[in-house]
Scaffold this motif. Structure first.
Motif, short mmCIF file in Angstrom:
data_model
loop_
_atom_site.label_atom_id
_atom_site.label_comp_id
_atom_site.label_asym_id
_atom_site.label_seq_id
_atom_site.Cartn_x
_atom_site.Cartn_y
_atom_site.Cartn_z
N ILE A 235 0.87 -1.19 0.00
CA ILE A 235 0.00 0.00 0.00
C ILE A 235 0.89 1.22 0.00
N ILE B 296 0.99 5.22 0.56
CA ILE B 296 0.19 6.29 1.16
C ILE B 296 0.63 7.61 0.54
N THR C 266 -1.74 -0.90 -4.08
CA THR C 266 -2.91 -0.05 -3.84
C THR C 266 -2.39 1.32 -3.44
N LEU D 71 -3.33 4.97 -1.66
CA LEU D 71 -4.32 5.68 -0.84
C LEU D 71 -4.06 7.18 -0.91
N ARG E 115 -6.02 10.97 0.15
CA ARG E 115 -7.21 11.50 0.83
C ARG E 115 -7.97 12.52 -0.03
N GLN F 117 -7.47 4.57 -3.96
CA GLN F 117 -8.61 4.62 -3.04
C GLN F 117 -8.64 5.99 -2.37
N THR G 299 -9.02 7.76 0.39
CA THR G 299 -9.05 7.41 1.81
C THR G 299 -8.00 8.21 2.56
N VAL H 256 -5.44 8.17 5.60
CA VAL H 256 -4.79 7.30 6.58
C VAL H 256 -4.66 8.08 7.88
N THR I 91 -7.77 3.86 8.71
CA THR I 91 -8.09 4.87 7.70
C THR I 91 -9.56 5.29 7.82
#
Ligand SMILES: Cc1cc2nc3c(=O)[nH]c(=O)nc-3n(C[C@H](O)[C@H](O)[C@H](O)COP(=O)(O)OP(=O)(O)OC[C@H]3O[C@@H](n4cnc5c(N)ncnc54)[C@H](O)[C@@H]3O)c2cc1C
Length: 413
Positions: A5, A7, A28, A30, A32, A218, A220, A222, A238
């Motif tokens: 993942i 971030i 993946t 992430l 925001r 995604q 999202t 964290v 998250t």
């Protein structure tokens, strides 16, 4: 297959994701907000592989004091009740000497060269035209004889280096005509490029999505890295619940600092706030074709597509992206004095962003005390330049490969 993942969906997170896919990981990402909309959004657009100039250097503390009293100066400082500001400053000052500057410069030149080659590897994936990439070359112009003489005397292995008189600067870059009488001279280097960092981010995000091992971006936030005391990160708390993978890569720009702190890791990062102006270029304008750095004022000029992009200023005022109208007015005045005919200054769009900077200007890439937590942070003033090389080093470290050069100065200490 190992799952990772990443971030953060700025230029560093996106390139990390790409090179991890290339290294065989499932990935993946992430983010925001939307990708590329924080520091990577309207930066100076310079791919400055050879002009890496770390901020910390001999003489900088004295210059910084002068700048603080100069209305046109590039630096602002607001003392904060935040120990991190003072710790960063102390470490920055400790690096303000010729020996540390030379050591960091050598390392950043290696990273720059790797980054140049790594970005070229993407040619088949993203066409340079799609993100306004141009092999513009770079001219650094000096207003004082002293600074010009010091720059000329500095050893430079670059064979394309040309030392120019003010007349020669203008002959090479006519956009400087109005400033000719104010210049002491300039130095031109081939091989430096300019491009639109945000367009690059968007294109790379689209290409990631088409990759068979990419699990998606995604939307999202964290909130915390979860540890179980066994020396590993066991998940991420998250806004979409707990997410898990085999590996976690922190590439969240300046916010990496807080996330790492939650996992007991001190990252020596400080948000060096900078501003940019973007103005459309009309057919009648004399916009610079070459990317120009006004050395004493620390103002960068680049033609990006049909716009002039000007980037400048270092404000040490905390993680605050609000636009200070006085700073913008001041920058606009300087730009109009230096290149009055370069663009339509009645239609300027201004922007402020936070450079996630380390005290040395060298990024922090690779392992942490948690065996499955990895860093790709701290690219500071040159995150677009170094993104591809940093991502390649990160992916190599995660695969346990021997790096192409020693990573001393580029890892967590
Ligand atoms: C004025 C200015 C001019 C610049 N000029 C140049 C230049 O000419 N050339 C150059 O090479 N570099 C330049 N830079 C530097 C460059 O823009 C940065 O180094 C680079 O954009 C940093 O990229 P990043 O991906 O680390 O951070 P960012 O682009 O800030 O991306 C971090 C991402 O992480 C996301 N995120 C943060 N926290 C979380 C969380 N908790 N959960 C999920 N997502 C999260 C954020 O939303 C953001 O999208 C400039 C910077 C500024 C400010």
């Amino acid at each position: 297959m190992q799952e990772a993942i990443v971030i953060g969906g700025g230029v560093v997170g996106l390139t990390s994701a790409w090179w991890l896919l290339e290294a065989g990981f499932g990935v993946t990402l992430l983010e925001r907000e939307a990708v590329g909309q924080a520091a990577s959004y309207r930066n100076g657009g310079q791919l400055s592989y050879r002009y890496v100039s770390p901020l910390a250097d001999a003489g900088v503390p004295l210059k910084a004091i002068q700048w603080l009293f100069d209305e046109n100066g590039p630096l602002r400082f607001k003392p904060e009740f935040d120990l991190r500001q003072w710790k960063w400053l102390a470490s920055f000052l400790a690096n303000c000497n010729a020996a540390d500057n030379a050591r960091t410069t050598a390392k950043l030149l290696e990273l720059g060269e790797l980054s140049r080659r790594a970005m070229a590897e993407l040619d088949g994936l993203i066409s340079p035209d799609e993100f306004a990439w141009r092999d513009a070359g770079k001219m650094v112009v000096y207003r004082s004889q002293g600074a010009f003489a010091a720059a000329v005397a500095k050893p430079d292995s670059e064979s394309s280096r040309q030392v120019l008189s003010p007349e020669e600067c203008v002959a090479k870059e006519p956009a400087l005509a109005s400033a000719q009488s104010l210049l002491a001279g300039g130095i031109f280097n081939e091989g430096e490029a300019v491009a639109d960092c945000y367009a690059f981010c968007e294109l790379l995000a689209a290409r990631l999505t088409a990759h068979p091992r990419f699990r998606g971006v995604q939307r999202t936030e964290v909130r915390q890295l979860i540890q179980d005391g066994s020396g590993a990160i066991t998940g991420l708390a998250t806004s979409s619940g707990v997410l898990q993978a085999d590996h976690y890569v922190l590439a969240a720009g300046i916010d990496s600092r807080d996330l790492a702190a939650g996992a007991g890791i001190y990252l020596p990062l400080y948000p060096l706030k900078g501003y940019s102006l973007t103005a459309p270029i009309r057919a009648s304008d004399t916009a610079p074709a070459i990317s120009v750095t006004d050395f004493e004022r620390k103002v960068l000029y680049a033609r990006i597509g049909d716009s002039l992009r000007v980037a400048a200023m270092v404000d040490m005022v905390g993680a605050d992206t609000r636009i200070n109208p006085r700073r913008i007015a001041n920058l606009t005045r300087q730009v109009q004095d230096t290149m009055p005919l370069a663009a339509d200054y009645s239609r300027i769009v201004s922007w402020a962003g936070l450079r996630p900077a380390t005290p040395t200007s060298a990024p922090i890439i690779g392992a942490t005390p948690h065996r499955n937590l990895w860093l790709n942070v701290g690219q500071g003033p040159l995150g677009f330049t170094f993104a591809c090389g940093s991502a390649k080093l990160l992916a190599g470290a995660m695969k346990g490969e021997t790096p192409p050069f020693t990573l001393d100065g580029l890892t967590l200490r």
